[in-house]
Scaffold this motif. Structure first.
Motif, PDB file in Angstrom:
ATOM      1  N   THR B  12       0.868  -1.171   0.000  1.00  0.00           N
ATOM      2  CA  THR B  12       0.000   0.000   0.000  1.00  0.00           C
ATOM      3  C   THR B  12       0.906   1.223   0.000  1.00  0.00           C
ATOM      4  O   THR B  12       2.075   1.120   0.367  1.00  0.00           O
ATOM      5  CB  THR B  12      -0.852   0.081   1.281  1.00  0.00           C
ATOM      6  OG1 THR B  12       0.058   0.192   2.398  1.00  0.00           O
ATOM      7  CG2 THR B  12      -1.726  -1.140   1.462  1.00  0.00           C
ATOM      8  N   PRO B  13       0.399   2.390  -0.378  1.00  0.00           N
ATOM      9  CA  PRO B  13       1.158   3.585  -0.014  1.00  0.00           C
ATOM     10  C   PRO B  13       1.257   3.613   1.518  1.00  0.00           C
ATOM     11  O   PRO B  13       0.305   3.243   2.210  1.00  0.00           O
ATOM     12  CB  PRO B  13       0.278   4.727  -0.531  1.00  0.00           C
ATOM     13  CG  PRO B  13      -0.665   4.104  -1.510  1.00  0.00           C
ATOM     14  CD  PRO B  13      -0.871   2.700  -1.048  1.00  0.00           C
ATOM     15  N   PHE B  14       2.416   3.984   2.046  1.00  0.00           N
ATOM     16  CA  PHE B  14       2.546   4.109   3.501  1.00  0.00           C
ATOM     17  C   PHE B  14       2.064   5.499   3.896  1.00  0.00           C
ATOM     18  O   PHE B  14       2.502   6.497   3.333  1.00  0.00           O
ATOM     19  CB  PHE B  14       4.001   3.867   3.928  1.00  0.00           C
ATOM     20  CG  PHE B  14       4.472   2.461   3.655  1.00  0.00           C
ATOM     21  CD1 PHE B  14       3.581   1.384   3.694  1.00  0.00           C
ATOM     22  CD2 PHE B  14       5.802   2.189   3.372  1.00  0.00           C
ATOM     23  CE1 PHE B  14       4.003   0.085   3.451  1.00  0.00           C
ATOM     24  CE2 PHE B  14       6.236   0.892   3.118  1.00  0.00           C
ATOM     25  CZ  PHE B  14       5.342  -0.165   3.155  1.00  0.00           C
ATOM     26  N   VAL B  15       1.145   5.552   4.849  1.00  0.00           N
ATOM     27  CA  VAL B  15       0.489   6.824   5.182  1.00  0.00           C
ATOM     28  C   VAL B  15       0.501   7.061   6.695  1.00  0.00           C
ATOM     29  O   VAL B  15       0.713   6.140   7.476  1.00  0.00           O
ATOM     30  CB  VAL B  15      -0.977   6.846   4.689  1.00  0.00           C
ATOM     31  CG1 VAL B  15      -1.015   6.778   3.162  1.00  0.00           C
ATOM     32  CG2 VAL B  15      -1.778   5.695   5.287  1.00  0.00           C
ATOM     33  N   ARG B  16       0.260   8.283   7.105  1.00  0.00           N
ATOM     34  CA  ARG B  16       0.281   8.643   8.520  1.00  0.00           C
ATOM     35  C   ARG B  16      -0.855   7.970   9.291  1.00  0.00           C
ATOM     36  O   ARG B  16      -0.698   7.568  10.426  1.00  0.00           O
ATOM     37  CB  ARG B  16       0.175  10.165   8.665  1.00  0.00           C
ATOM     38  CG  ARG B  16       0.065  10.681  10.100  1.00  0.00           C
ATOM     39  CD  ARG B  16       1.303  10.293  10.920  1.00  0.00           C
ATOM     40  NE  ARG B  16       1.198  10.739  12.308  1.00  0.00           N
ATOM     41  CZ  ARG B  16       0.539  10.082  13.249  1.00  0.00           C
ATOM     42  NH1 ARG B  16      -0.093   8.958  12.948  1.00  0.00           N
ATOM     43  NH2 ARG B  16       0.501  10.543  14.484  1.00  0.00           N
ATOM     44  N   SER B  17      -1.996   7.838   8.626  1.00  0.00           N
ATOM     45  CA  SER B  17      -3.129   7.280   9.346  1.00  0.00           C
ATOM     46  C   SER B  17      -4.132   6.688   8.367  1.00  0.00           C
ATOM     47  O   SER B  17      -4.620   7.375   7.481  1.00  0.00           O
ATOM     48  CB  SER B  17      -3.790   8.379  10.189  1.00  0.00           C
ATOM     49  OG  SER B  17      -4.956   7.871  10.793  1.00  0.00           O
ATOM     50  N   GLU B  18      -4.396   5.409   8.516  1.00  0.00           N
ATOM     51  CA  GLU B  18      -5.382   4.719   7.693  1.00  0.00           C
ATOM     52  C   GLU B  18      -6.590   4.461   8.576  1.00  0.00           C
ATOM     53  O   GLU B  18      -6.513   3.713   9.542  1.00  0.00           O
ATOM     54  CB  GLU B  18      -4.789   3.400   7.194  1.00  0.00           C
ATOM     55  CG  GLU B  18      -5.756   2.484   6.483  1.00  0.00           C
ATOM     56  CD  GLU B  18      -6.236   3.035   5.143  1.00  0.00           C
ATOM     57  OE1 GLU B  18      -7.399   3.479   5.102  1.00  0.00           O
ATOM     58  OE2 GLU B  18      -5.471   3.010   4.183  1.00  0.00           O
ATOM     59  N   PRO B  29      -6.263  -5.709  -1.708  1.00  0.00           N
ATOM     60  CA  PRO B  29      -5.724  -5.266  -3.003  1.00  0.00           C
ATOM     61  C   PRO B  29      -4.233  -5.565  -3.161  1.00  0.00           C
ATOM     62  O   PRO B  29      -3.765  -5.825  -4.265  1.00  0.00           O
ATOM     63  CB  PRO B  29      -5.973  -3.750  -3.011  1.00  0.00           C
ATOM     64  CG  PRO B  29      -6.734  -3.426  -1.788  1.00  0.00           C
ATOM     65  CD  PRO B  29      -6.792  -4.608  -0.899  1.00  0.00           C
ATOM     66  N   VAL B  30      -3.493  -5.500  -2.033  1.00  0.00           N
ATOM     67  CA  VAL B  30      -2.047  -5.767  -2.089  1.00  0.00           C
ATOM     68  C   VAL B  30      -1.805  -7.241  -2.427  1.00  0.00           C
ATOM     69  O   VAL B  30      -0.944  -7.573  -3.259  1.00  0.00           O
ATOM     70  CB  VAL B  30      -1.383  -5.405  -0.735  1.00  0.00           C
ATOM     71  CG1 VAL B  30       0.079  -5.821  -0.716  1.00  0.00           C
ATOM     72  CG2 VAL B  30      -1.513  -3.912  -0.471  1.00  0.00           C
ATOM     73  N   SER B 103       6.562 -22.587  -3.511  1.00  0.00           N
ATOM     74  CA  SER B 103       6.282 -21.155  -3.583  1.00  0.00           C
ATOM     75  C   SER B 103       5.593 -20.711  -2.296  1.00  0.00           C
ATOM     76  O   SER B 103       4.989 -21.532  -1.593  1.00  0.00           O
ATOM     77  CB  SER B 103       5.384 -20.843  -4.789  1.00  0.00           C
ATOM     78  OG  SER B 103       4.176 -21.563  -4.664  1.00  0.00           O
ATOM     79  N   ALA B 104       5.695 -19.420  -1.995  1.00  0.00           N
ATOM     80  CA  ALA B 104       5.090 -18.917  -0.759  1.00  0.00           C
ATOM     81  C   ALA B 104       4.689 -17.459  -0.914  1.00  0.00           C
ATOM     82  O   ALA B 104       5.353 -16.685  -1.615  1.00  0.00           O
ATOM     83  CB  ALA B 104       6.065 -19.055   0.405  1.00  0.00           C
ATOM     84  N   LEU B 105       3.598 -17.120  -0.238  1.00  0.00           N
ATOM     85  CA  LEU B 105       3.134 -15.734  -0.139  1.00  0.00           C
ATOM     86  C   LEU B 105       3.491 -15.225   1.251  1.00  0.00           C
ATOM     87  O   LEU B 105       3.231 -15.900   2.253  1.00  0.00           O
ATOM     88  CB  LEU B 105       1.611 -15.688  -0.343  1.00  0.00           C
ATOM     89  CG  LEU B 105       0.890 -14.394   0.025  1.00  0.00           C
ATOM     90  CD1 LEU B 105       1.302 -13.252  -0.889  1.00  0.00           C
ATOM     91  CD2 LEU B 105      -0.625 -14.586  -0.032  1.00  0.00           C
ATOM     92  N   VAL B 106       4.104 -14.068   1.294  1.00  0.00           N
ATOM     93  CA  VAL B 106       4.538 -13.482   2.564  1.00  0.00           C
ATOM     94  C   VAL B 106       3.908 -12.100   2.663  1.00  0.00           C
ATOM     95  O   VAL B 106       3.891 -11.362   1.682  1.00  0.00           O
ATOM     96  CB  VAL B 106       6.071 -13.341   2.575  1.00  0.00           C
ATOM     97  CG1 VAL B 106       6.528 -12.602   3.793  1.00  0.00           C
ATOM     98  CG2 VAL B 106       6.736 -14.701   2.479  1.00  0.00           C
ATOM     99  N   PHE B 107       3.357 -11.773   3.830  1.00  0.00           N
ATOM    100  CA  PHE B 107       2.833 -10.411   3.940  1.00  0.00           C
ATOM    101  C   PHE B 107       2.934  -9.895   5.364  1.00  0.00           C
ATOM    102  O   PHE B 107       3.094 -10.661   6.316  1.00  0.00           O
ATOM    103  CB  PHE B 107       1.379 -10.336   3.434  1.00  0.00           C
ATOM    104  CG  PHE B 107       0.362 -11.086   4.251  1.00  0.00           C
ATOM    105  CD1 PHE B 107      -0.308 -10.462   5.287  1.00  0.00           C
ATOM    106  CD2 PHE B 107       0.068 -12.419   3.980  1.00  0.00           C
ATOM    107  CE1 PHE B 107      -1.256 -11.146   6.030  1.00  0.00           C
ATOM    108  CE2 PHE B 107      -0.883 -13.111   4.722  1.00  0.00           C
ATOM    109  CZ  PHE B 107      -1.548 -12.468   5.756  1.00  0.00           C
ATOM    110  N   ALA B 210       2.380  -4.759   3.172  1.00  0.00           N
ATOM    111  CA  ALA B 210       3.240  -5.140   2.053  1.00  0.00           C
ATOM    112  C   ALA B 210       3.178  -6.649   1.881  1.00  0.00           C
ATOM    113  O   ALA B 210       2.854  -7.376   2.825  1.00  0.00           O
ATOM    114  CB  ALA B 210       4.684  -4.697   2.309  1.00  0.00           C
ATOM    115  N   ALA B 211       3.481  -7.118   0.677  1.00  0.00           N
ATOM    116  CA  ALA B 211       3.445  -8.552   0.405  1.00  0.00           C
ATOM    117  C   ALA B 211       4.448  -8.917  -0.671  1.00  0.00           C
ATOM    118  O   ALA B 211       4.758  -8.098  -1.545  1.00  0.00           O
ATOM    119  CB  ALA B 211       2.037  -8.976  -0.028  1.00  0.00           C
TER     120      ALA B 211
END
Lengths: 371, 351
Positions: B12-18, B29-30, B103-107, B210-211
């Motif tokens: 994601t965009p990294f933001v101050r407050s989600e 979505p990520v 294979s692996a998904l990491v998040f 992030a992923a």
């Protein structure tokens, strides 16, 4: 591991903790068109939620930290021999090799040298002092490692690397690291400390964290529904209705929107129940057995759990029974405990009672399915 | 050893407050993007591992809720670390090395903005002799900064220069949070926050997710045009008692870097997880990075520091640089604990 850790989390709305709980009504939703979500959707109402999460830890101390904290309570500071060094605070293991150390404890201090420091101009409620103070790494006389602790000094200008400090013990000591603090050597006063009784074998550590959040948009609509005397769920795959909705459909893995909101009936069927017989304990206010029921609203795919029933005699209550939620008057409805927690959804404090509808019971083999 | 590659990364965009989206809504979505980019069908990914902490979410089992973002029906093979996502990637890499999956998904994910982040970090310290004193993350980093200043290992100006360069580089990173042109003299004129740290020496509070998808060679080659090979990945730990460490050094970073093979070839890029300005100087020295290595082209943790995601983001950003052709060999680093206590080093290489 040294510790036997043991903690049950406690959680409550921050308002309760401030002692305003019973009288507090959640502030009305704030309509603010400037609140835009990332997708550019206007959030019409916002429910601020603030809560405190506490983990009261109780830990056993073992052969090194136990005597160390016992000594602190009694006005002395101990280090541990590690080869030709003395570690303070003492550790159970050689930090370089990981080897177990014999509990060969020696007294160090009470004076020492500041090896390193920082000035905390704005202390938090977690800090040992509520006025500006220094965190410092103090190498106590006789020790080879530093203790990270607090120094009470008149100001930043009074602090310097290499300065001499001395331990001061608090009047009230509990056998914890906070029993001691440091002051510049010139400010130190002599203390006579009477040793306490017995060994300190347990430490308690209260973790208390406060969170500020707002209800997610779908949860806010659900909470507003409760205040309006409605049960709002969300339609998910398989034509089921989740209450409360999660904002997304976990099975289909898609986001939901306001268009997926569905108002459910206020009538439902008892899926199961239990009778709670109060036992006496400190703070217990219940005296008589009462019912806690799981009720599935008509049309819902998911039940409401832990609904208190006090208006129906125990021996008349049964699975399959038809009930209707009678809401409290609008002014008395509260949703303080409706939050974003996914595990323990609440319907707030909006239902006065569940009243029998008088309809025939649903047969056991025809009870609706709950997710 | 099996050759394993990072085949895709998304965040994601990294933001101050989600505030408008919950963790699952942030992640979905990520996950969609990272799986699509990987070229591997979601259902064919053998293993899922996440990194996060309930202390950020303020609710128990928040990582179980997050599995909803991946889709856990029919059941998947899944694990979680109460650590930065970089360590989740390490677990997934071990799982592939063991031959259990290909294979692996990491998040990883978190909203630091909800709680008292600096104070939450005290819970990483010794619960008997330190945590009850409330040694928050900024105060601990300040002690470390002072130790180096006192010994002449770095200056406040050099610290400010790290911050200025990071936030300038972040201008080219659309997903970074704190960016812009700052003047060293102007920020040095600002008061101390917790001396000797000024505000600019500290990371922002960030929310984000992030992923990454990683895969063994045969799968990676088939699925992906530009796999980024993990040539080495190791992590090491220093004593949890800060008084038993020399805070101006990072022996665990040095050891992890040596074990991962940091010095076995020329490095073009290093993404260092240095939440505080002086920590970049310590890491650069511990890893023996020469001045020819481009450090933190993404802006690093001074530009965005989502707790427990910032480390995985270093691996992701380094692999993006390689895919973009800005370098062939990169080092990614992740840290955890006060004053760089635990460190992971990952060496990445393009074809």
């Amino acid at each position: 591991m040294l510790a036997a850790k043991h903690a049950y989390p406690r959680r409550w709305p921050e308002s309760t903790k401030r002692g305003t709980g019973p009288d507090k009504i959640l502030p009305p939703p704030v309509a603010d068109s400037s609140l835009l979500s990332q997708q550019g959707v206007v959030i019409m109402a916002e429910f601020p939620i603030s809560f405190t999460l506490e983990y009261p830890y109780t830990r056993t101390l073992g052969p090194v930290i136990g005597p160390f904290l016992t000594a602190l309570r009694d006005g002395r500071i101990l280090g541990i021999r590690c080869g030709d060094r003395v570690l303070c605070p003492p550790m159970e293991f050689d930090p370089d090799t990981g080897e177990t150390l014999r509990p060969d404890l020696v007294e160090v201090g009470p004076s020492g040298t500041v090896e390193n420091w920082t000035w905390v101009a704005e202390p938090s409620r977690k800090h040992p002092f509520q006025e500006p103070f220094a965190f410092a790494q103090v190498k106590l006389d006789g020790a080879d490692t530093t203790m990270t602790h607090a120094v009470k000094a008149v100001g930043q200008a009074a602090m310097s690397t290499g300065m001499r400090v001395r331990a001061q013990f608090r009047e009230e000591r509990t056998g914890s690291i906070g029993d001691v603090y440091f002051v510049p050597e010139d400010d130190a006063r002599d203390q006579s400390i009477a040793p306490g009784e017995g060994e300190v074998e347990i430490s308690t550590h209260l973790i208390s964290l406060t969170y500020d959040d707002t209800l997610y948009p779908h949860a806010a609509r659900y909470a507003q529904g409760l205040l309006d005397g409605k049960f709002i769920g969300q339609r998910i795959s398989g034509d089921k209705i989740a209450i409360p909705g999660k904002g997304y459909d976990a099975l289909a893995r898609v986001m939901l929107t306001e268009a997926d909101d569905v108002e459910l009936a206020t009538t439902g069927t008892v899926l199961s129940y239990t009778v709670l017989t109060p036992v006496k304990y400190r703070g217990q206010t219940e005296t008589e057995p009462y019912l806690s029921a799981t009720i599935i609203l008509d049309g819902a795919g998911q039940s409401l759990t832990q609904q208190d029933i006090r208006n129906i005699p125990l021996d008349e209550f049964r699975v399959g029974m038809r009930l209707r939620a009678i809401f409290k008057p609008a002014a008395e409805r509260r949703v303080d405990d409706v939050d974003n927690d996914w595990m323990y959804p609440s319907i707030g404090d909006v239902v006065e009672r569940w009243e029998p509808t008088g309809e025939p019971d649903v047969a056991l083999d025809e009870l609706p399915e709950s997710m | 050893m099996r050759d394993v590659a990072v085949v895709s990364y998304a965040q994601t965009p990294f933001v101050r407050s989600e505030r408008a989206r919950n963790e699952v809504e942030m992640l979905m979505p990520v996950i969609d993007e990272v799986v699509e980019k990987s070229g591997i069908e979601r259902r064919k990914i053998g293993f899922t591992c996440s990194g996060s902490t309930d202390y950020l979410a303020g609710q128990s089992f928040s990582f179980v809720m997050a599995v909803d973002a991946v889709g856990a029906w029919p059941p998947i093979c899944e694990s979680h670390v109460e650590m930065d996502g970089a360590w989740a990637l390490y677990e997934a890499w071990v799982k592939i090395q063991c031959g259990e999956v290909d294979s692996a998904l990491v998040f990883s994910f978190g909203r630091s903005s909800m709680g008292e982040t600096a104070e939450t970090m005290t819970l990483q310290t010794d619960p008997y002799t330190l945590a009850p004193l409330g040694p928050d993350a900024i105060s601990m980093a300040a002690l470390q900064a002072r130790a180096g200043l006192d010994r002449g290992l770095w200056s406040e100006r050099e610290m400010a220069e790290v911050a200025v360069r990071s936030r300038r580089d972040a201008l080219r990173n659309p997903e970074a949070q704190l960016k812009g042109e700052f003047d060293v003299d102007e920020i040095l004129a600002e008061p101390y926050l917790v001396s000797p740290l000024r505000k600019h020496d500290c990371p922002p509070v960030s929310d984000g997710a992030a992923a990454a998808v990683i895969a063994a060679a045969d799968v990676a080659r088939q699925a992906c045009e530009k796999p980024v090979w993990i040539r080495g990945i190791e992590h090491r730990l220093d004593s949890h008692q800060p008084g038993s460490r020399d805070l101006t050094l990072s022996p665990s970073t040095k050891a992890a870097g040596e074990a991962a093979g940091a010095s076995s070839g020329r490095l073009d890029i290093a993404e260092l997880h240095a939440p505080f300005s002086h920590q970049e100087i310590i890491l650069k020295q511990a890893l023996g990075l020469s001045d020819s290595v481009k450090i933190n082209p993404s802006g690093g943790a001074l530009a965005a520091n989502p707790i427990l995601t910032a480390g995985l983001a270093r691996i992701g950003e380094a692999s993006r640089q390689i895919v973009a052709g800005n370098g062939r060999r990169a080092l990614a680093h992740a840290t955890s604990g006060p004053c760089l206590q635990q460190n992971l080093v990952c060496i990445l290489e393009g074809d």
